[in-house]
Design a protein around this motif. Structure first.
Motif, PDB file in Angstrom:
ATOM      1  N   ARG A 154      47.498  17.981  45.941  1.00 27.66           N
ATOM      2  CA  ARG A 154      47.529  18.932  44.591  1.00 27.66           C
ATOM      3  C   ARG A 154      49.495  19.088  44.898  1.00 27.66           C
ATOM      4  O   ARG A 154      50.003  19.780  46.341  1.00 27.66           O
ATOM      5  CB  ARG A 154      46.416  20.097  44.443  1.00 27.66           C
ATOM      6  CG  ARG A 154      45.364  19.852  44.612  1.00 27.66           C
ATOM      7  CD  ARG A 154      44.624  19.499  43.015  1.00 27.66           C
ATOM      8  NE  ARG A 154      44.458  20.551  42.824  1.00 27.66           N
ATOM      9  CZ  ARG A 154      44.617  21.013  41.622  1.00 27.66           C
ATOM     10  NH1 ARG A 154      44.689  20.182  40.560  1.00 27.66           N
ATOM     11  NH2 ARG A 154      43.665  22.510  41.151  1.00 27.66           N
ATOM     12  N   TRP A 214      48.768  21.671  50.453  1.00 28.37           N
ATOM     13  CA  TRP A 214      49.711  21.441  49.160  1.00 28.37           C
ATOM     14  C   TRP A 214      50.891  21.195  49.669  1.00 28.37           C
ATOM     15  O   TRP A 214      51.220  20.988  50.520  1.00 28.37           O
ATOM     16  CB  TRP A 214      48.989  22.673  48.383  1.00 28.37           C
ATOM     17  CG  TRP A 214      47.867  22.703  47.713  1.00 28.37           C
ATOM     18  CD1 TRP A 214      46.369  23.337  48.148  1.00 28.37           C
ATOM     19  CD2 TRP A 214      47.702  22.947  46.280  1.00 28.37           C
ATOM     20  NE1 TRP A 214      45.582  23.305  47.803  1.00 28.37           N
ATOM     21  CE2 TRP A 214      45.657  23.599  46.782  1.00 28.37           C
ATOM     22  CE3 TRP A 214      48.331  23.208  45.286  1.00 28.37           C
ATOM     23  CZ2 TRP A 214      45.549  24.070  45.691  1.00 28.37           C
ATOM     24  CZ3 TRP A 214      47.770  23.947  43.736  1.00 28.37           C
ATOM     25  CH2 TRP A 214      46.495  23.510  44.099  1.00 28.37           C
ATOM     26  N   ASP A 251      51.185  20.338  39.768  1.00 27.17           N
ATOM     27  CA  ASP A 251      49.457  21.227  38.409  1.00 27.17           C
ATOM     28  C   ASP A 251      49.481  22.529  38.533  1.00 27.17           C
ATOM     29  O   ASP A 251      48.899  22.342  37.389  1.00 27.17           O
ATOM     30  CB  ASP A 251      48.225  20.539  39.490  1.00 27.17           C
ATOM     31  CG  ASP A 251      48.800  19.090  40.086  1.00 27.17           C
ATOM     32  OD1 ASP A 251      49.037  17.778  39.497  1.00 27.17           O
ATOM     33  OD2 ASP A 251      48.917  18.948  41.331  1.00 27.17           O
ATOM     34  N   THR A 271      41.031  26.001  42.076  1.00 24.99           N
ATOM     35  CA  THR A 271      40.354  25.239  42.686  1.00 24.99           C
ATOM     36  C   THR A 271      39.501  24.854  41.254  1.00 24.99           C
ATOM     37  O   THR A 271      38.816  23.408  41.408  1.00 24.99           O
ATOM     38  CB  THR A 271      40.036  25.188  44.190  1.00 24.99           C
ATOM     39  OG1 THR A 271      39.081  26.389  44.298  1.00 24.99           O
ATOM     40  CG2 THR A 271      41.104  25.111  44.899  1.00 24.99           C
TER      41      THR A 271
END
Ligand code: NAD
Length: 307
Positions: free
Chosen positions: A2, A26, A72, A230
């Motif tokens: 991510r 991440w 994202d 999330t």
């Protein structure tokens, strides 16, 4: 993997979000113009191969689009975060906080970002009753800073709604913890008082000290940000501890932890200071599974140890 963009990454809250995202695997880009932020806050992040830093302004469209890259999620923390400064320079607060957020949303649409988390503020509620503050109650921003935060959350949610981007606005109450600037004008009563007491100086309290604040530890604020991202959540959420502490109690607790007994000095109340502040966190509990995990005393200890 991510990917995230954190604006205001070199600031107090932004830098903690960066650290947690990196810990969770991440890939992170941090954007900051270093107007109030400090690269020292990103010392841990700079040791990671998954972190890149861009020095730039959130009001600059090209900079923002490049910084978003393939992100994202955007955690938008960059702002001029001072009530007194916002009265002194309403133009600066409006461009940084409103135009800055508009540019971030523009970039989010352009780059087809999945979610944007906006740092809003309990200041949007104003000083009136009822307490604790609930997300659904009417807002009454009482400063250019508060007005800019309300505009930013509303506009971001409108743009996100049109574009199919999840937008959550987190209304932070009084955040505290390591890396908070003790020189800060308003929000930083905790590091300011700790620093004074450590130097053997008596803190000054404006008013009778019975005014109260809902102090929330920065790690809990980070957890709320991560939960929104999330869970791909949208909406407005209070991020608080759900309990308030008076300024007199705060001095007592710091004295106790430091094993000192310095009496505060009292001066006239400051005009515009809110008497009591407390957030209702039942919505965040229910939807984000948010639960403040650090007691106030423990948060103060961690803050003291970081100085
Ligand atoms: P901070 O001043 O430490 O962090 C803000 C960061 O944004 C700084 O690093 C600054 O250099 C950067 N910045 C400002 N304008 C910029 C611009 N135009 N382009 C790029 N970077 C820019 O403040 P903080 O306490 O970490 O606050 C983070 C966010 O949380 C802010 O949006 C603030 O309004 C909000 N907030 C904070 C609190 C609190 O108690 N600290 C409470 C409510 C809301």
């Amino acid at each position: 993997m991510r990917r995230a963009l954190v604006t205001g990454a070199a600031g107090f809250i932004g830098s903690h979000i960066v650290d947690e995202l990196l810990d969770q695997g991440w890939e992170v880009c941090g954007l900051d113009d270093l107007s109030t932020g400090d690269l020292e806050n990103l010392e841990r992040a700079h040791n990671s191969d998954s972190f890149t830093f861009v020095r730039g302004d959130v009001r600059d469209r090209t900079t923002v689009i490049n910084a978003i890259g393939e992100a994202d999620v955007i955690f938008h923390q960059a702002a001029l975060a001072s009530v007194p400064d916002s009265f002194e320079d309403p133009q600066a607060v409006t461009t940084r906080n409103c135009a800055g957020t508009a540019t971030v949303m523009d970039g989010a649409v352009d780059r087809d970002v999945e979610s944007v988390v906006i740092a809003s503020s309990a200041a949007v509620y104003g000083s009136g009753d009822p307490l604790p503050k609930k997300e659904g109650q009417p807002v009454e921003p009482e400063s250019p800073y508060a007005a800019s935060k309300y505009y930013a959350e509303k506009m971001a949610r409108q743009v996100g709604g049109q574009a199919g981007i999840n937008v959550a606005a987190l209304r932070y109450f009084n955040v505290f913890g390591p890396r908070q600037d003790p020189e800060g004008e308003y929000a930083a009563v905790i590091p300011k008082f700790i620093t004074l007491l450590l130097n053997g100086e008596r803190p000054v309290i404006f008013g009778d000290g019975e005014q109260s604040r809902d102090f929330v530890f920065v790690k809990d604020v980070v957890a709320a940000n991560l939960a929104v991202a999330t869970g791909s959540c949208s909406g407005v959420f209070n991020v608080a501890r759900g309990e308030s502490v008076t300024i007199n109690e705060l001095v007592e607790i710091i004295n106790e932890i430091l094993d000192m007994n310095l009496e505060p000095m009292y001066e006239d109340p400051r005009s515009g200071d809110i008497r009591h502040s407390c957030g209702d966190i039942s919505k965040a509990r229910k939807i984000l599974d948010y639960e403040p995990s650090i007691t106030f005393e423990n948060g103060i200890k961690q803050t003291i140890n970081s100085l």
